[in-house]
Design a protein around this motif. Structure first.
Motif, PDB file in Angstrom:
ATOM      1  N   ALA B  25       0.865  -1.183   0.000  1.00 40.17           N
ATOM      2  CA  ALA B  25       0.000   0.000   0.000  1.00 40.17           C
ATOM      3  C   ALA B  25       0.896   1.225   0.000  1.00 40.17           C
ATOM      4  O   ALA B  25       1.887   1.284   0.736  1.00 40.17           O
ATOM      5  CB  ALA B  25      -0.897   0.003   1.231  1.00 40.17           C
ATOM      6  N   GLU B  62      -8.165  -0.431   8.237  1.00 39.78           N
ATOM      7  CA  GLU B  62      -8.968  -0.502   7.014  1.00 39.78           C
ATOM      8  C   GLU B  62      -8.111  -0.911   5.819  1.00 39.78           C
ATOM      9  O   GLU B  62      -8.541  -1.695   4.973  1.00 39.78           O
ATOM     10  CB  GLU B  62      -9.596   0.879   6.714  1.00 39.78           C
ATOM     11  CG  GLU B  62     -10.624   1.322   7.725  1.00 39.78           C
ATOM     12  CD  GLU B  62     -11.947   0.576   7.581  1.00 39.78           C
ATOM     13  OE1 GLU B  62     -12.683   0.527   8.570  1.00 39.78           O
ATOM     14  OE2 GLU B  62     -12.231   0.048   6.477  1.00 39.78           O
ATOM     15  N   VAL B  63      -6.898  -0.344   5.775  1.00 38.63           N
ATOM     16  CA  VAL B  63      -6.012  -0.647   4.645  1.00 38.63           C
ATOM     17  C   VAL B  63      -5.641  -2.127   4.662  1.00 38.63           C
ATOM     18  O   VAL B  63      -5.618  -2.793   3.617  1.00 38.63           O
ATOM     19  CB  VAL B  63      -4.745   0.245   4.673  1.00 38.63           C
ATOM     20  CG1 VAL B  63      -3.758  -0.181   3.588  1.00 38.63           C
ATOM     21  CG2 VAL B  63      -5.119   1.709   4.501  1.00 38.63           C
ATOM     22  N   THR B  65      -7.401  -4.598   5.887  1.00 43.88           N
ATOM     23  CA  THR B  65      -8.585  -5.357   5.461  1.00 43.88           C
ATOM     24  C   THR B  65      -8.720  -5.342   3.937  1.00 43.88           C
ATOM     25  O   THR B  65      -8.935  -6.380   3.305  1.00 43.88           O
ATOM     26  CB  THR B  65      -9.853  -4.733   6.095  1.00 43.88           C
ATOM     27  OG1 THR B  65      -9.654  -4.679   7.501  1.00 43.88           O
ATOM     28  CG2 THR B  65     -11.079  -5.557   5.785  1.00 43.88           C
ATOM     29  N   GLU B  66      -8.566  -4.157   3.355  1.00 46.85           N
ATOM     30  CA  GLU B  66      -8.654  -4.029   1.893  1.00 46.85           C
ATOM     31  C   GLU B  66      -7.524  -4.794   1.218  1.00 46.85           C
ATOM     32  O   GLU B  66      -7.713  -5.396   0.160  1.00 46.85           O
ATOM     33  CB  GLU B  66      -8.595  -2.546   1.485  1.00 46.85           C
ATOM     34  CG  GLU B  66      -9.784  -1.718   1.958  1.00 46.85           C
ATOM     35  CD  GLU B  66     -11.055  -1.993   1.153  1.00 46.85           C
ATOM     36  OE1 GLU B  66     -10.964  -2.695   0.134  1.00 46.85           O
ATOM     37  OE2 GLU B  66     -12.124  -1.498   1.562  1.00 46.85           O
ATOM     38  N   ALA B  67      -6.344  -4.760   1.849  1.00 53.10           N
ATOM     39  CA  ALA B  67      -5.169  -5.429   1.268  1.00 53.10           C
ATOM     40  C   ALA B  67      -5.391  -6.931   1.191  1.00 53.10           C
ATOM     41  O   ALA B  67      -5.009  -7.574   0.213  1.00 53.10           O
ATOM     42  CB  ALA B  67      -3.921  -5.110   2.082  1.00 53.10           C
ATOM     43  N   ASP B  69      -8.144  -8.390   0.732  1.00 50.59           N
ATOM     44  CA  ASP B  69      -9.030  -8.540  -0.411  1.00 50.59           C
ATOM     45  C   ASP B  69      -8.233  -8.476  -1.728  1.00 50.59           C
ATOM     46  O   ASP B  69      -8.445  -9.279  -2.639  1.00 50.59           O
ATOM     47  CB  ASP B  69     -10.075  -7.409  -0.346  1.00 50.59           C
ATOM     48  CG  ASP B  69     -11.206  -7.639  -1.311  1.00 50.59           C
ATOM     49  OD1 ASP B  69     -11.612  -8.807  -1.460  1.00 50.59           O
ATOM     50  OD2 ASP B  69     -11.666  -6.655  -1.920  1.00 50.59           O
ATOM     51  N   VAL B  70      -7.298  -7.517  -1.785  1.00 47.57           N
ATOM     52  CA  VAL B  70      -6.457  -7.354  -2.978  1.00 47.57           C
ATOM     53  C   VAL B  70      -5.578  -8.586  -3.184  1.00 47.57           C
ATOM     54  O   VAL B  70      -5.403  -9.058  -4.315  1.00 47.57           O
ATOM     55  CB  VAL B  70      -5.589  -6.072  -2.861  1.00 47.57           C
ATOM     56  CG1 VAL B  70      -4.495  -6.042  -3.925  1.00 47.57           C
ATOM     57  CG2 VAL B  70      -6.461  -4.822  -2.958  1.00 47.57           C
ATOM     58  N   LYS B  77      -6.401  -1.666  -5.876  1.00 46.94           N
ATOM     59  CA  LYS B  77      -7.472  -0.762  -5.455  1.00 46.94           C
ATOM     60  C   LYS B  77      -6.884   0.589  -5.092  1.00 46.94           C
ATOM     61  O   LYS B  77      -5.775   0.663  -4.551  1.00 46.94           O
ATOM     62  CB  LYS B  77      -8.131  -1.283  -4.170  1.00 46.94           C
ATOM     63  CG  LYS B  77      -9.129  -2.380  -4.356  1.00 46.94           C
ATOM     64  CD  LYS B  77      -9.839  -2.655  -3.038  1.00 46.94           C
ATOM     65  CE  LYS B  77     -10.758  -3.853  -3.199  1.00 46.94           C
ATOM     66  NZ  LYS B  77     -11.517  -4.123  -1.969  1.00 46.94           N
ATOM     67  N   LEU B  79      -7.766   3.543  -2.633  1.00 50.60           N
ATOM     68  CA  LEU B  79      -8.632   3.857  -1.490  1.00 50.60           C
ATOM     69  C   LEU B  79      -8.490   5.321  -1.124  1.00 50.60           C
ATOM     70  O   LEU B  79      -7.396   5.879  -1.211  1.00 50.60           O
ATOM     71  CB  LEU B  79      -8.219   3.026  -0.267  1.00 50.60           C
ATOM     72  CG  LEU B  79      -8.012   1.532  -0.469  1.00 50.60           C
ATOM     73  CD1 LEU B  79      -7.432   0.920   0.805  1.00 50.60           C
ATOM     74  CD2 LEU B  79      -9.333   0.859  -0.829  1.00 50.60           C
ATOM     75  N   THR B  87     -16.125   5.965   6.007  1.00 47.56           N
ATOM     76  CA  THR B  87     -15.171   4.951   6.453  1.00 47.56           C
ATOM     77  C   THR B  87     -14.028   5.588   7.232  1.00 47.56           C
ATOM     78  O   THR B  87     -13.575   5.072   8.245  1.00 47.56           O
ATOM     79  CB  THR B  87     -14.568   4.205   5.240  1.00 47.56           C
ATOM     80  OG1 THR B  87     -15.636   3.862   4.378  1.00 47.56           O
ATOM     81  CG2 THR B  87     -13.815   2.976   5.671  1.00 47.56           C
ATOM     82  N   VAL B 103      -3.339   0.252  -3.334  1.00 47.42           N
ATOM     83  CA  VAL B 103      -2.998  -1.061  -2.781  1.00 47.42           C
ATOM     84  C   VAL B 103      -2.897  -2.047  -3.935  1.00 47.42           C
ATOM     85  O   VAL B 103      -3.820  -2.172  -4.736  1.00 47.42           O
ATOM     86  CB  VAL B 103      -4.082  -1.549  -1.787  1.00 47.42           C
ATOM     87  CG1 VAL B 103      -3.621  -2.838  -1.114  1.00 47.42           C
ATOM     88  CG2 VAL B 103      -4.375  -0.481  -0.749  1.00 47.42           C
TER      89      VAL B 103
END
Lengths: 225, 107
Positions: B25, B62-63, B65-67, B69-70, B77, B79, B87, B103
């Motif tokens: 990220a 949050e990052v 969590t998104e990571a 997913d990535v 993504k 963000l 958020t 990310v």
């Protein structure tokens, strides 16, 4: 980002080479631009500007992000002299970690330079160990040709981004003759900043240190790319 | 003086070489008073272990969590966190700035 790119970026950093990772924020393939591949790159101008500033950022008007990696600058000071005593703490504030080389053990004492890497050796012995490179500011302050001259020849060889030497115009003219006599090219000799430092009328050692560091900063920010 | 994220990217490389799923990220834009400069990195492995920082602690959760997913999807993504963003309020970017974080998966 491909693992190969990450490896190349890390390798460039470990070897103290400048590199820029070009990332498409819309998910396209990233690429790495080095000084070797910079000329002719479609983003040559913004990449050069980014290298000069040392700042990562989005290229204006695009969806392209530049991750800029410039090696941290080193600083080598030849001469454990009064000016060096003033220069070391100021250089540290600017983010440098200066190393001092002076074979004269009366000058190069830990009492005069507490907490500084101090090599009480001749330049020929000390400098190869310091891995002087392009991202090194090289400052010769002894006034003694036996010490400054071989040091300057080493700085030419390593293409330091800043090479400065203390001495009046007259002293410097003699130095130019000596260095040329030792085989230095006119282009190399012309790179020496002498009299050293920006012309701000500096008199005290601290003021001279300010003028030298201002000139180093100028070379770093305006000349590195 | 300028490169500061040495260990972070080296660690990401080591994780990836060890066969882990890894995401990097990067802070790509900031507006107002952002806690970490553009170019700052946070690296995350598939187990949620992370190193580095994109906000000094405010939105890291949050990052990460998104990571994850990535890493799963392989799709990068972009963000955004900021005062106007629900958020971010939840994640608490207390400084009042806004940041954009890219990310991407390694490999």
């Amino acid at each position: 980002m491909r693992l190969e790119l990450l490896k190349a970026l890390n390798a460039a950093r470990a070897e103290r080479r400048a590199a820029v990772l070009v990332t498409d924020l819309d998910g396209g393939e990233a690429r790495l631009v080095t000084e070797a591949t910079l000329a002719g790159d479609p983003l040559e101008e913004p990449i050069r500007a980014a290298l000069r500033s040392g700042r990562s950022g989005v290229v204006e008007g695009t969806r392209t992000f530049l991750t800029v990696q410039v090696p941290p600058a080193k600083m080598v000071v030849i001469g454990a002299v009064h000016i060096s005593q003033a220069l070391v703490p100021m250089a540290r504030m600017l983010g440098y970690d200066p190393v001092i080389v002076d074979p004269r053990t009366a000058f190069a004492t830990p009492e005069r330079f507490p907490d500084v890497t101090l090599l009480a050796e001749w330049p020929d012995e000390a400098l190869p160990k310091l891995k002087v490179d392009r991202f090194t500011a090289f400052i010769a302050l002894t006034h003694d040709p036996k010490i400054d001259d071989p040091a300057l020849l080493h700085a030419f060889e390593r293409s330091c981004f800043y090479i400065g030497a203390l001495g009046s115009r007259k002293t410097h003219a003699k130095r130019v003759e000596r260095l040329t006599g030792k085989g230095a090219s006119p282009e190399a000799v012309a790179r020496i900043k002498a009299p050293i430092g920006l012309a701000i009328g500096a008199i005290s050692p601290a003021e001279i240190a300010v003028s030298i560091l201002a000139e180093v900063t100028q070379a770093w920010r305006q000349g590195i790319a | 003086m300028i490169s500061t994220d040495d260990d972070i990217l080296t660690t990401a490389e080591a994780w990836a070489k060890a066969g882990k799923g890894v995401a990097v990220a990067t802070v790509v834009e900031t507006w107002g008073s952002a806690p970490r400069p553009i170019g700052s990195h946070l690296v995350i492995d598939e187990g949620g272990t992370f190193l580095g920082s994109v906000s000094g602690g405010c939105v890291e959760g949050e990052v990460v969590t998104e990571a994850l997913d990535v890493i799963g999807s392989g799709k990068a993504k972009l963000l955004e966190f900021g005062v106007a963003d629900e958020t971010a309020w939840r994640a608490g970017l207390s400084c009042g700035g806004r940041i954009a974080v890219y990310v991407e998966k390694v490999g």
